[in-house]
Design an enzyme around this catalytic site. Structure first.
Site, short mmCIF file in Angstrom:
data_model
loop_
_atom_site.label_atom_id
_atom_site.label_comp_id
_atom_site.label_asym_id
_atom_site.label_seq_id
_atom_site.Cartn_x
_atom_site.Cartn_y
_atom_site.Cartn_z
N ASN A 53 0.83 -1.26 0.01
CA ASN A 53 0.10 -0.13 -0.10
C ASN A 53 0.96 1.20 -0.06
OD1 ASN A 53 -2.34 -1.45 0.41
ND2 ASN A 53 -1.99 -1.92 2.30
N HIS A 139 -13.45 -1.73 6.49
CA HIS A 139 -12.29 -2.34 7.03
C HIS A 139 -12.72 -2.88 8.38
CE1 HIS A 139 -8.24 -2.59 8.82
NE2 HIS A 139 -8.00 -2.99 7.44
N GLU A 190 -15.52 4.03 3.96
CA GLU A 190 -14.26 4.30 3.55
C GLU A 190 -14.41 5.29 2.32
OE1 GLU A 190 -11.80 0.96 2.74
OE2 GLU A 190 -12.59 0.07 4.58
N SER A 194 -10.77 -0.51 0.58
CA SER A 194 -9.37 -1.10 0.69
C SER A 194 -9.30 -2.40 -0.40
CB SER A 194 -9.19 -1.55 2.07
OG SER A 194 -10.04 -2.49 2.63
N ASP A 219 -13.13 7.04 6.53
CA ASP A 219 -11.79 6.32 6.26
C ASP A 219 -10.94 6.64 5.24
OD1 ASP A 219 -9.40 4.94 6.83
OD2 ASP A 219 -10.45 2.99 7.62
N HIS A 222 -6.87 4.52 1.88
CA HIS A 222 -6.29 4.29 0.64
C HIS A 222 -6.50 5.68 -0.37
CE1 HIS A 222 -5.78 0.27 1.48
NE2 HIS A 222 -6.63 0.28 2.48
N LYS A 253 0.33 4.01 4.63
CA LYS A 253 0.15 3.45 3.36
C LYS A 253 0.83 4.67 2.47
CE LYS A 253 -3.52 0.53 4.59
NZ LYS A 253 -4.63 0.44 5.27
C1 LIG Z 1 -5.10 -0.54 6.52
C2 LIG Z 1 -6.44 0.20 6.95
C3 LIG Z 1 -6.68 0.50 8.38
C4 LIG Z 1 -5.66 0.21 9.38
O1 LIG Z 1 -4.81 0.97 9.54
P1 LIG Z 1 -3.31 0.31 10.05
O2 LIG Z 1 -2.24 1.60 10.17
O3 LIG Z 1 -2.69 -0.67 8.94
O4 LIG Z 1 -3.54 -0.23 11.37
C5 LIG Z 1 -7.88 1.15 8.49
N1 LIG Z 1 -8.69 1.29 7.81
C6 LIG Z 1 -8.57 0.96 6.36
C7 LIG Z 1 -9.59 1.10 5.44
C8 LIG Z 1 -7.40 0.17 6.08
O5 LIG Z 1 -7.03 -0.19 4.68
#
Ligand SMILES: *Cc1c(COP(=O)(O)O)cnc(C)c1O
Length: 402
Positions: A53, A139, A190, A194, A219, A222, A253
């Protein structure tokens, strides 16, 4: 050998593992002996990596590494305590100021991971009298947070505004009179998903949540660094950032480091410092992570960031995807190739690996059963030749539908 009770314990766990194997869901860690990048070394083999990522290739960027090293020199390797006890080192504050400016919010608060961010924020805001409404594909960290909060959990069909509105109406009816403090409703989605790579209809969701007096948490794990002007994310690109109560993101990411954040009002950050248990009861991350992330935030907004996003878009355009029967248009750097069967996905991944290409098979519980897939991620650090190699290999191993 060993104590009887411990042996019984291990036998029980072996039986559970056998059940996982039977379902073709067994996983193992693969040791990587190189830095994260378009090429990684696994088991003495150099593989072309399409699993990361690290969308802009910042995880191994000299500026991030230099920032981390400088922070280690000045602030040491560890933070010593939680932020509230005595570990609120300057790099965290500098990073939070940079994030608030980046996202155009009053404040930001960082957490040790994105997972801890979701847990801390959702549980700080909601309790048993409240309702949380999740997109079906959010997620696991958000699902876990919603459950842990004790709020009534509702799920709407992926990106389906009608279903979301139905759930909102049901909630209003359920709680009767809605007063601002009691029975709060929080919608969580999101922005770029993801595992499916598609985008949420944020503009319409903002209208809906306002109409029904709900809060919205988005969120942008990505989309941050990848989508929109200066990589500010999808909410900014759609011009709705200032109407979203909680903007979440990760630092691990596209930003190239590690950690998570919430951007929003000063009141929100203040409440989280006081109420988010994953923030309060956890040692602060290493200062090097914050310093590296801050360097990442700067690069993402710079001309170099623009160039990296251009490169990423060029690579995306080079991968011929129409034949893969994608469920929805791709909005970010994630390309799911849905194969359905768990075994098929694992085999396709193994066949790619025989060709020196690393693409993970994603299975339940990361995605629904029967929706197993290859999850290809492209980054700005890939070359046109890398993508051509991937395209040729996919062509060989995936039976194309007419
Ligand atoms: C990766 C991810 C998380 C968690 O983040 P980390 O820093 O890896 O714990 C939360 N939400 C989404 C949509 C993700 O892809």
């Amino acid at each position: 050998m060993g104590h009887r009770a411990v042996n019984d314990f291990n036998r029980d766990l072996e039986r559970r593992l056998d059940a996982v194997r039977e379902q073709k869901l067994f996983r193992e860690l693969r040791r990587v002996d190189s830095a994260q990048g378009p090429r990684i070394e696994i088991g003495g083999q150099t593989l072309l990596n399409f699993s990361s990522n690290d969308y802009l290739g910042l995880a191994d960027h000299p500026a991030l590494k230099a920032a981390a090293i400088a922070a280690v020199e000045k602030f040491g390797a560890g933070a010593g305590a939680s932020r509230l006890i005595c570990g609120s080192l300057a790099p965290f504050h500098e990073l939070e100021e940079a994030l608030a400016e980046f996202k155009g919010t009053e404040a930001a608060l960082t957490f040790s991971t994105g997972y801890a961010t979701a847990l801390g924020a959702i549980c700080a805001l909601l309790g048993r009298d409240d309702t949380v409404i999740l997109d079906k594909l959010v997620h696991a960290s958000i699902v876990d947070a919603a459950k842990l909060s004790g709020a009534t959990l509702r799920v709407f069909r992926h990106n389906d505004l009608n279903d979301l509105e139905a759930k909102l109406k049901g909630t209003a009816a359920h709680s009767g009179r809605r007063s601002p403090s009691a029975h709060q409703v929080l919608i969580v989605t999101e922005s770029i998903f993801s595992m499916d790579g598609d985008a949420a209809p944020l503009k319409e969701m903002v209208e809906l949540k306002d109409k029904h007096g709900a809060w919205l948490m988005v969120d942008e794990a990505h989309a941050t660094g990848v989508t929109g002007e200066n990589g500010r994310g999808l909410a900014a690109a759609l011009g709705v950032s200032d109407r979203i109560e909680l903007q979440m993101g990760t630092l691990g990411k596209a930003l190239g480091a590690s950690g998570g954040f919430i951007c929003g009002s000063r009141a929100l950050a203040g409440l989280l410092v006081n109420r988010a248990r994953s923030f309060i009861f956890s040692t602060a991350p290493v200062p090097a992570a914050a310093a590296a992330a801050r360097a990442g935030v700067e690069i993402v907004q710079s001309r170099e960031g623009d160039k990296l996003r251009e490169r990423l878009r060029a690579r995306l355009a080079e991968l011929p995807t129409p034949n893969f029967h994608l469920p929805t248009p791709i909005a970010g750097a994630i390309i799911p190739i849905i194969l359905g069967n768990e075994d098929q996905a694992v085999q396709a991944s193994a066949q790619l690996r025989e060709r020196g290409i690393f693409v993970p098979a994603i299975r339940y519980p990361a995605v629904a059963r029967g929706a197993a897939r290859l999850r290809v991620t492209l980054t700005a650090a890939h070359t046109a030749e890398d993508v051509a190699r991937l395209a040729a290999a996919l062509d060989e191993i995936i039976a194309r539908k007419p």
